[in-house]
Design a protein around this motif. Structure first.
Motif, PDB file in Angstrom:
ATOM      1  N   GLU A 319      -1.844  12.828   3.923  1.00 15.86           N
ATOM      2  CA  GLU A 319      -0.991  12.631   2.745  1.00 15.86           C
ATOM      3  C   GLU A 319      -1.786  12.251   1.500  1.00 15.86           C
ATOM      4  OE1 GLU A 319      -0.958   8.747   5.147  1.00 15.86           O
ATOM      5  OE2 GLU A 319      -0.936  10.909   5.538  1.00 15.86           O
ATOM      6  N   ASP A 320      -3.005  11.724   1.694  1.00 14.75           N
ATOM      7  CA  ASP A 320      -3.837  11.357   0.543  1.00 14.75           C
ATOM      8  C   ASP A 320      -4.223  12.565  -0.305  1.00 14.75           C
ATOM      9  OD1 ASP A 320      -3.681   8.784   1.372  1.00 14.75           O
ATOM     10  OD2 ASP A 320      -5.808   8.507   1.835  1.00 14.75           O
ATOM     11  N   ARG A 322      -2.411  14.753  -1.471  1.00 14.18           N
ATOM     12  CA  ARG A 322      -1.409  14.996  -2.512  1.00 14.18           C
ATOM     13  C   ARG A 322      -1.351  13.863  -3.536  1.00 14.18           C
ATOM     14  NH1 ARG A 322       1.046  16.282   2.390  1.00 14.18           N
ATOM     15  NH2 ARG A 322       2.138  14.276   2.409  1.00 14.18           N
ATOM     16  N   SER A 323      -2.119  12.816  -3.290  1.00 11.69           N
ATOM     17  CA  SER A 323      -2.072  11.650  -4.182  1.00 11.69           C
ATOM     18  C   SER A 323      -3.191  11.724  -5.215  1.00 11.69           C
ATOM     19  CB  SER A 323      -2.215  10.360  -3.367  1.00 11.69           C
ATOM     20  OG  SER A 323      -2.263   9.238  -4.208  1.00 11.69           O
ATOM     21  N   LYS A 324      -2.877  11.361  -6.454  1.00 16.65           N
ATOM     22  CA  LYS A 324      -3.889  11.353  -7.515  1.00 16.65           C
ATOM     23  C   LYS A 324      -4.785  10.124  -7.424  1.00 16.65           C
ATOM     24  CE  LYS A 324      -1.130  13.953 -10.874  1.00 16.65           C
ATOM     25  NZ  LYS A 324      -0.511  13.942 -12.238  1.00 16.65           N
ATOM     26  N   LYS A 327      -5.535   5.392  -1.971  1.00 14.31           N
ATOM     27  CA  LYS A 327      -4.914   4.163  -1.495  1.00 14.31           C
ATOM     28  C   LYS A 327      -5.967   3.237  -0.894  1.00 14.31           C
ATOM     29  CE  LYS A 327      -1.187   2.489   1.512  1.00 14.31           C
ATOM     30  NZ  LYS A 327      -0.138   2.857   2.485  1.00 14.31           N
TER      31      LYS A 327
END
Length: 553
Positions: A319-320, A322-324, A327
């Motif tokens: 899922e990372d 898709r993250s800008k 985390k």
């Protein structure tokens, strides 16, 4: 002259001159009280007549201060080397303006300190000033007061004479060392570190892959790999020089194992020997999701070219991708995702991995061991650095990492630029010189000679002494301090020389680094590990912004 000044002069003349057509009065006999009243009236008239003079006399210093601080005169007289002969009046004016400049700085600093005191903090909600911070700030002002006195006295002393401490009411500046004060004392290491044990299982390996940037970035990447290897109970395998750097030329790998009293890291050649050329990476569990493991096609091909068989490449947190924004992870997130029975695993480049940052980057690192620091220069580089320091610098010197080449564009795209004009940089360095009282600066830089020459010309402290910038000289047969490197065929090696620069900087009394540079961060890491960090260590012009910033293209 102003109209009011002419009027004042005319009024004074009218009161003191007698008109030619006026008859002189006859002398009269007056009493003592009458004489006193007349004198008093005359004094009042004089005071009234001269009130404009007094107003101008009172206002003039304030006007001069305002003009001085709203025009760039401070830079004209702060740290500039003037070659031509100046008259005594010019010297006096310069020293007075310099003193005004220092007084203004002292006033602003004291006001800031006052606002941070407990009473103000309770009203504003800001953090109260700590005692050590207060003590350090007061000592700074004591030294600045000495600079002000020196500036005012400089135009009155004989040529080539210096102003030193004076007893009694004529004190120029107290010798703080005689009072047991060390403004740049060493920072005490925390007695308790948060650590974990590193006890690798037999035949379980973590293969290090570091791709981002240059050597300093790779060392940060390796430090994080060591943390993961300890969490996963694996031996860390350093990469081959065919796809990375020759780490055994710049680092002491045996030192790392000695610190733990067991085999925790091994070189690539040792790994090949142990595996008998049956090379494989069973599984890639990627910390960085996009691109997976931070691997590109070229690096994958180079690994295959070494004879490696590569297993499946998968992201620990898909899922990372898709993250800008990455985390932050903690230890509790890592073990479930990266634990595996596979013999050899890889987790990819870890330079950008944001995991337990405070724990990983603490002095001495996050692992339990018996040494000051784990990743440190090789013994040959340390000995060569010691010989250089003994030859050129001595026990008290400032080290300056002055990053310039390509740094302007890098800094100017940041929210606060970190690329400072040379005159501003010189002012910042001089403040460190005044605090540390060091006689020499070691310069680690990629700057052009035109820039370092200008910087040298501006490094003139208030007492007029010369602060030389020392760079490593080019090797010749006459030089003996670097003989060990050349005897072991390491002389002229770019990575060895870069690590030598870091080691010399790490040995300094005070270090001034470049904000945003991993070269600087690695020096700070070594200093923290060695217990060499000083209270005066800082980034160049820390807390300031450049006084001029170019537009981005």
């Amino acid at each position: 002259m102003e109209r009011g000044e002419y009027s004042s002069d005319e009024d004074d003349d009218l009161e003191t001159l007698v008109p030619q057509n006026q008859t002189s009065p006859k002398p009269q006999t007056r009493s003592t009280f009458e004489i006193a009243a007349a004198v008093s009236a005359q004094v009042r008239r004089k005071l009234t007549a001269h009130k404009r003079y007094y107003l101008v006399a009172i206002s003039l210093p304030l006007i001069l201060i305002l003009v001085y601080f709203f025009l760039p005169l401070g830079r004209l007289f702060n740290g500039i080397s003037i070659v031509k002969t100046r008259s005594p009046s010019e010297l006096m004016r310069e020293s007075e303006l310099r003193a005004l400049y220092l007084l203004r700085n002292q006033q602003l600093t004291l006001l800031d300190l006052w606002n941070k005191t407990l009473g103000e903090a309770n009203r504003s909600g800001s953090s109260p000033v700590q005692f050590d911070e207060f003590r350090s700030a007061v000592l700074d002002q004591i030294k600045m007061n000495g600079q002000i006195q020196k500036a005012l006295l400089s135009s009155h002393r004989p040529k080539n004479a210096t102003v030193g401490p004076v007893d009694g009411d004529g004190n120029v500046s107290p010798d703080l060392e005689n009072y047991g004060v060390d403004l740049c004392k060493k920072v005490e290491r925390a007695k308790d570190r948060r650590t974990i044990e590193w006890k690798p299982k037999k035949d379980r390996y973590l293969f290090a892959i570091c791709l981002s940037g240059q050597m300093s970035n790779h060392l940060i990447c390796l430090e994080k790999h060591m943390f993961f290897a300890a969490l996963l109970d694996r031996v860390l395998v350093f990469p081959s020089h065919k796809v990375d750097y020759k780490y055994d030329e710049v680092l002491d790998l045996n030192h790392i194992n000695e610190c733990f009293g067991r085999k925790v890291v091994m070189s690539y050649d040792e790994f090949v020997e142990e595996k008998k050329n049956k090379l494989k990476i069973d599984r890639f569990i990627c910390y960085i999701a996009s691109p997976p493991c931070f691997l590109d096609k070229e690096h994958i091909e180079r690994l295959k070219g070494l004879g490696f068989t590569l297993g499946k490449i998968e992201a620990a947190w898909p899922e990372d991708a898709r993250s800008k924004e990455q985390k932050k992870r903690v230890v509790g997130d890592i073990t479930p995702k990266f634990s595996s029975d596979d013999e050899v695993i890889a987790i990819g480049d870890m330079f950008y991995a944001d995991v337990e940052e405070e724990w990983v980057m603490q002095p001495g690192g996050p692992l339990a061991h018996k040494c000051r620091t784990l990743i440190q220069p090789s013994r040959l580089i340390i000995l060569t650095a010691q010989r250089f320091v003994q030859t050129f610098l001595g026990g008290n010197f400032i080290a300056l990492h002055f990053r310039r080449h390509g740094f302007l564009k890098f800094c100017n795209v940041k929210e606060k630029s970190c690329f400072f004009p040379i005159p501003q940089a010189a002012e910042c360095i001089l403040r460190v010189v005044e605090r540390s009282n060091a006689p020499v600066i070691y310069l680690s830089t990629d700057a052009a000679e035109s820039e370092t020459d200008l910087l040298q010309s501006l490094l003139v402290p208030s007492d007029g002494r010369t602060i030389p910038l020392v760079k490593r000289p080019s090797h010749t047969s006459v030089e003996k301090w670097d003989a060990l490197l050349y005897r072991n065929h390491l002389g002229g090696n770019g990575q060895v020389e870069a690590m030598l620069d870091k080691t010399i900087c790490a040995m300094s009394s005070v270090f001034v680094g470049a904000s945003g540079s991993t070269f600087t961060e690695d020096i700070l890491r070594i200093r923290r590990g060695w217990g060499a960090s000083s209270q005066c260590d800082e980034y160049l012009c820390q807390g300031e912004e450049p006084n001029f910033i170019a537009d981005n293209d």
